[in-house]
Design an enzyme around this catalytic site. Structure first.
Site, mmCIF file in Angstrom:
data_model
loop_
_atom_site.group_PDB
_atom_site.id
_atom_site.type_symbol
_atom_site.label_atom_id
_atom_site.label_comp_id
_atom_site.label_asym_id
_atom_site.label_seq_id
_atom_site.Cartn_x
_atom_site.Cartn_y
_atom_site.Cartn_z
ATOM 1 N N ASN A 9 92.118 -8.242 -16.226
ATOM 2 C CA ASN A 9 93.422 -7.971 -16.833
ATOM 3 C C ASN A 9 94.464 -8.782 -16.075
ATOM 4 O O ASN A 9 94.843 -8.425 -14.965
ATOM 5 C CB ASN A 9 93.712 -6.458 -16.723
ATOM 6 C CG ASN A 9 95.099 -6.100 -17.212
ATOM 7 O OD1 ASN A 9 95.797 -6.924 -17.809
ATOM 8 N ND2 ASN A 9 95.513 -4.864 -16.952
ATOM 9 N N LYS A 11 97.511 -9.227 -16.822
ATOM 10 C CA LYS A 11 98.851 -8.633 -16.953
ATOM 11 C C LYS A 11 99.874 -9.707 -17.339
ATOM 12 O O LYS A 11 99.532 -10.623 -18.070
ATOM 13 C CB LYS A 11 99.226 -7.886 -15.668
ATOM 14 C CG LYS A 11 98.124 -6.918 -15.229
ATOM 15 C CD LYS A 11 98.552 -5.962 -14.175
ATOM 16 C CE LYS A 11 97.364 -5.114 -13.748
ATOM 17 N NZ LYS A 11 97.713 -4.038 -12.858
ATOM 18 N N HIS A 95 96.703 1.342 -21.094
ATOM 19 C CA HIS A 95 96.764 1.070 -19.656
ATOM 20 C C HIS A 95 97.885 1.908 -19.046
ATOM 21 O O HIS A 95 98.915 2.143 -19.676
ATOM 22 C CB HIS A 95 97.020 -0.428 -19.426
ATOM 23 C CG HIS A 95 96.857 -0.827 -17.989
ATOM 24 N ND1 HIS A 95 97.834 -0.606 -17.049
ATOM 25 C CD2 HIS A 95 95.821 -1.393 -17.339
ATOM 26 C CE1 HIS A 95 97.399 -1.038 -15.867
ATOM 27 N NE2 HIS A 95 96.178 -1.528 -16.019
ATOM 28 N N GLU A 97 100.092 1.266 -16.977
ATOM 29 C CA GLU A 97 101.422 0.632 -16.918
ATOM 30 C C GLU A 97 102.142 0.783 -18.254
ATOM 31 O O GLU A 97 103.353 0.954 -18.303
ATOM 32 C CB GLU A 97 101.278 -0.848 -16.504
ATOM 33 C CG GLU A 97 100.939 -0.950 -15.024
ATOM 34 C CD GLU A 97 100.158 -2.196 -14.637
ATOM 35 O OE1 GLU A 97 100.053 -3.132 -15.443
ATOM 36 O OE2 GLU A 97 99.634 -2.220 -13.503
ATOM 37 N N GLU A 166 90.702 4.563 -14.615
ATOM 38 C CA GLU A 166 91.574 3.884 -13.670
ATOM 39 C C GLU A 166 92.515 4.888 -13.017
ATOM 40 O O GLU A 166 93.578 5.197 -13.572
ATOM 41 C CB GLU A 166 92.402 2.818 -14.394
ATOM 42 C CG GLU A 166 91.594 1.741 -15.050
ATOM 43 C CD GLU A 166 92.371 0.434 -15.119
ATOM 44 O OE1 GLU A 166 91.884 -0.547 -14.560
ATOM 45 O OE2 GLU A 166 93.459 0.415 -15.687
ATOM 46 N N GLY A 172 96.560 -1.596 -8.126
ATOM 47 C CA GLY A 172 97.463 -2.519 -7.447
ATOM 48 C C GLY A 172 97.934 -2.034 -6.098
ATOM 49 O O GLY A 172 98.900 -2.564 -5.541
ATOM 50 N N SER A 212 91.949 -1.539 -7.791
ATOM 51 C CA SER A 212 91.702 -2.295 -6.548
ATOM 52 C C SER A 212 90.224 -2.611 -6.332
ATOM 53 O O SER A 212 89.745 -2.589 -5.202
ATOM 54 C CB SER A 212 92.295 -1.556 -5.344
ATOM 55 O OG SER A 212 93.702 -1.421 -5.505
#
Ligand code: PEP
Length: 258
Positions: A9, A11, A95, A97, A166, A172, A212
């Site tokens: 991904n 992003k 996702h 985010e 996730e 991240g 991560s």
């Protein structure tokens, strides 16, 4: 035996030129990884260029979002048909985010999952708890609610769905779930899938871990029985690291007889 799937991904990173450079670097190294599905998810602007680079290789193209309608007045959005036009085979949906910054609720993620299946694009459905939820012992409750709501009324095509667990606190942050922590939620998710669909379908759905994942921890995470690959953020922006993660999946699959 489930075929592992490793997806990068990217992003909101990489110009078209940079994306081509990154994809080209991965292309050379992955020539022999045939028992792993490898997916690159660049930003919309680089889909065509990356698709051209990976055409004819084992790698597949994925998008990072899509709208659930087939067409219409939805400024700034793209639909499944447009992604298929660019030979996208996968789309990341829900996702964290997008859930956090764009307030995407389970209800619209569910519409997107169903539209992706109808549009012949494999959804990679992301679920996961925040740190606060984990510390409040709410992981099971949160993940169960997300899985059930996002897969509501999904019928035919369910077996092709990919789920990505996730944990938000691991994305991240450099902080990874331990293999045991991840396996626990993966097993829970597979049980839920069996309840929503049936055992056979649940056993064929791939569940990726994301948060991560990097060359140093990929092998151990992916050797867990219910972890079928990874959704990779930061490490996917480096061709060498991404290739190492794919190789870890490849060696796990080979040792399991895939
Ligand atoms: C992600 O955003 O899907 C992700 C897993 O990111 P990272 O690998 O950087 O934690």
């Amino acid at each position: 035996m489930r075929k592992p799937i490793v997806a990068g991904n990217w992003k909101m990173n990489k110009s078209v030129g940079e994306a081509v450079e990154l994809a080209s670097g991965i292309k050379i190294d992955l020539a022999d990884c045939v028992n792993v599905d490898v997916v690159l998810c660049p930003p919309f602007t680089a889909l065509k260029a990356v698709g051209d680079v990976i055409s004819g290789t084992v790698m597949k193209l994925g998008a990072q979002n899509m709208h659930w309608e087939k067409e219409g007045a939805y400024t700034g959005e793209v639909c499944a048909g447009m992604l298929r036009d660019l030979y996208c085979r996968y789309v990341i949906l829900g996702h964290s985010e997008r859930r956090a910054y764009f307030h995407e609720p389970d209800e619209t993620i569910n519409l997107k999952v169903k539209a992706a299946i109808v549009g012949a694009i494999t959804p990679i459905l992301c679920v996961g708890e925040t740190l606060e939820e984990r510390e409040g012992n709410k992981t099971e409750q949160v993940v169960s609610a997300q899985v059930r709501a996002c897969l509501k009324d999904v019928g035919e095509g369910a077996a092709s769905i990919v789920v990505a667990y996730e944990p938000v606190w691991a994305i991240g942050t450099g902080r990874t779930a331990t293999p045991e922590q991840a396996q626990e939620v993966h097993a829970l998710s597979r049980g839920l899938l069996a309840d929503i669909f049936d055992k056979k379908t649940a056993d064929s759905i791939r569940i990726q871990y994301g948060g991560s994942m990097k060359p140093g921890n990929a092998k151990e995470l992916m050797s867990q029985p219910d972890i079928d690959g990874g959704l990779i953020g930061g490490a996917a922006l480096d061709a060498g690291s991404f290739v190492e993660i794919v190789r870890a999946a490849f060696h796990n699959a080979a040792s399991e007889g895939n």
